[in-house]
Design a protein around this motif. Structure first.
Motif, PDB file in Angstrom:
ATOM      1  N   CYS A 148      12.434  21.573  69.032  1.00 35.06           N
ATOM      2  CA  CYS A 148      12.807  20.972  70.320  1.00 35.06           C
ATOM      3  C   CYS A 148      12.634  21.991  71.445  1.00 35.06           C
ATOM      4  O   CYS A 148      13.080  23.132  71.330  1.00 35.06           O
ATOM      5  N   ILE A 149      11.976  21.592  72.525  1.00 35.42           N
ATOM      6  CA  ILE A 149      11.798  22.497  73.668  1.00 35.42           C
ATOM      7  C   ILE A 149      12.717  22.097  74.834  1.00 35.42           C
ATOM      8  O   ILE A 149      12.510  22.541  75.960  1.00 35.42           O
ATOM      9  N   LEU A 150      13.689  21.245  74.576  1.00 36.92           N
ATOM     10  CA  LEU A 150      14.708  20.854  75.563  1.00 36.92           C
ATOM     11  C   LEU A 150      14.068  20.261  76.825  1.00 36.92           C
ATOM     12  O   LEU A 150      14.519  20.519  77.940  1.00 36.92           O
ATOM     13  N   CYS A 151      13.030  19.474  76.628  1.00 33.29           N
ATOM     14  CA  CYS A 151      12.328  18.929  77.794  1.00 33.29           C
ATOM     15  C   CYS A 151      13.098  17.784  78.451  1.00 33.29           C
ATOM     16  O   CYS A 151      12.891  17.484  79.618  1.00 33.29           O
ATOM     17  N   GLY A 152      13.936  17.106  77.685  1.00 31.15           N
ATOM     18  CA  GLY A 152      14.736  16.018  78.247  1.00 31.15           C
ATOM     19  C   GLY A 152      14.052  14.662  78.259  1.00 31.15           C
ATOM     20  O   GLY A 152      14.627  13.671  78.697  1.00 31.15           O
ATOM     21  N   CYS A 154      13.416  12.613  75.813  1.00 26.72           N
ATOM     22  CA  CYS A 154      14.127  11.631  74.965  1.00 26.72           C
ATOM     23  C   CYS A 154      15.426  11.191  75.649  1.00 26.72           C
ATOM     24  O   CYS A 154      15.816  10.025  75.549  1.00 26.72           O
ATOM     25  N   CYS A 201       8.564  12.352  72.614  1.00 23.93           N
ATOM     26  CA  CYS A 201       8.730  13.789  72.337  1.00 23.93           C
ATOM     27  C   CYS A 201       7.361  14.481  72.403  1.00 23.93           C
ATOM     28  O   CYS A 201       6.417  14.066  71.740  1.00 23.93           O
ATOM     29  N   PRO A 202       7.241  15.538  73.217  1.00 21.58           N
ATOM     30  CA  PRO A 202       5.929  16.179  73.371  1.00 21.58           C
ATOM     31  C   PRO A 202       5.561  17.074  72.196  1.00 21.58           C
ATOM     32  O   PRO A 202       4.425  17.511  72.078  1.00 21.58           O
ATOM     33  N   VAL A 203       6.551  17.362  71.361  1.00 22.92           N
ATOM     34  CA  VAL A 203       6.333  18.261  70.210  1.00 22.92           C
ATOM     35  C   VAL A 203       6.746  17.509  68.938  1.00 22.92           C
ATOM     36  O   VAL A 203       6.939  16.302  68.966  1.00 22.92           O
ATOM     37  N   ALA A 205       9.556  17.371  67.351  1.00 21.10           N
ATOM     38  CA  ALA A 205      11.006  17.362  67.113  1.00 21.10           C
ATOM     39  C   ALA A 205      11.516  15.969  66.740  1.00 21.10           C
ATOM     40  O   ALA A 205      12.392  15.833  65.888  1.00 21.10           O
ATOM     41  N   ILE A 206      11.002  14.934  67.387  1.00 19.98           N
ATOM     42  CA  ILE A 206      11.366  13.557  67.003  1.00 19.98           C
ATOM     43  C   ILE A 206      10.133  12.954  66.338  1.00 19.98           C
ATOM     44  O   ILE A 206       9.087  12.795  66.975  1.00 19.98           O
TER      45      ILE A 206
HETATM   46  S1  SF4 Z   1      11.831  14.857  73.676  1.00 18.83           S
HETATM   47 FE1  SF4 Z   1      11.672  16.207  71.884  1.00 18.83          FE
HETATM   48  S2  SF4 Z   1      11.413  18.276  72.722  1.00 18.83           S
HETATM   49 FE2  SF4 Z   1      12.157  16.983  74.392  1.00 18.83          FE
HETATM   50  S3  SF4 Z   1      14.405  17.232  74.373  1.00 18.83           S
HETATM   51 FE3  SF4 Z   1      13.928  15.435  73.121  1.00 18.83          FE
HETATM   52  S4  SF4 Z   1      13.758  16.226  71.009  1.00 18.83           S
HETATM   53 FE4  SF4 Z   1      13.621  17.987  72.393  1.00 18.83          FE
END
Ligand code: SF4
Ligand code: FES
Length: 235
Positions: A148-152, A154, A201-203, A205-206
């Motif tokens: 997760c890169i905490l992009c917000g 999601c 999610c850009p990476v 993580a989800i």
């Molecule tokens: S969209 Fe993905 S990378 Fe971004 S905050 Fe949510 S889980 Fe983290």
């Protein structure tokens, strides 16, 4: 009634923007790509990753949140700004566990694609190897917070599009993490596979369960063309 137009310059080239648009929106429509990670069209900009940092009349601003104003001079593709973006992306790689060769999102990952676009072959900072929660309790969706890169994205998609507020941020600094609206696990929430939040999610993580490698690595979006090409093809 016609919409008011403002004229801004990006790297010396004049582009037209509609009044009320951000620099990012105006640039996208004009076929000028500004690198980004947390921004996604149609979601409220979060302004968190800073990858879209540009210089506006000599001052640093995030293009995804800054309104376009008549006469603005914007610097985007300069050595300095590309260096800053490389550093941010380098830090994101080492702060998480982004091992592209083992990640289902490889080839569809915005972090990996921005790194390639900016010419990053290997991180220059030492890996921190964090050990964060993973959550496989939902029948259809998996979360690996190590990526997760905490992009917000999601958080915003769940709140603004799905109307569910499944995700939220908790903690501060290095303890900050994405949490779910049930105190316990994703499996206790009302998240559905069809939710927008499952797609943004850009990476890696989800991740959706059971559909991994439907498109093989080598044939995925950014295996075919660099991130941003779709926007640049408009110019
Ligand atoms: S969209 Fe993905 S990378 Fe971004 S905050 Fe949510 S889980 Fe983290
Ligand atoms: S894309 Fe603008 S701050 Fe992340």
């Amino acid at each position: 009634m016609s919409e008011k137009t403002v004229i801004i310059k990006i790297d010396g080239i004049e582009i037209k923007a509609k009044a009320g648009q951000t620099i990012m929106q105006a640039a996208d429509e004009a076929g000028v790509y500004i690198p980004r990670l947390c921004y996604l069209k149609d979601l409220t900009p979060h302004g968190s990753c800073r990858v879209c940092t540009v210089k506006v009349n000599g001052r640093y601003q995030t293009a995804c949140t800054e309104p376009a104003v008549d006469g603005m001079e914007v610097e985007n593709k300069t050595q300095e700004l590309e260096g800053l973006r490389r550093d941010i992306i380098d830090m994101l790689f080492v702060e998480g566990n982004h091992f592209c060769m083992f990640c289902e999102k490889s080839g569809n990952c915005d972090l990996q694609a921005e790194a390639y676009r900016l010419g990053i072959c290997a991180p220059k900072f030492p890996y921190l190897f964090p050990d964060r929660d993973i959550d496989g309790t939902h029948p259809d969706i998996f979360i690996d917070r190590n990526r997760c890169i905490l992009c917000g994205r999601c958080v915003n998609a769940s709140r603004d599009v799905d109307g569910k507020t499944v995700f939220e941020f908790v903690g501060r600094g290095s303890e900050k993490k994405v949490a779910v609206n049930a105190d316990a696990k994703l499996g206790d929430t009302n998240m559905a596979l069809t939710d927008k939040a499952a797609d943004v999610c850009p990476v890696g993580a989800i991740i959706k369960k059971r559909i991994g490698f439907a498109i093989p690595v080598g044939k995925r979006t950014y295996d075919q063309k660099p991130i941003g090409s779709e926007i640049e093809s408009k110019s």
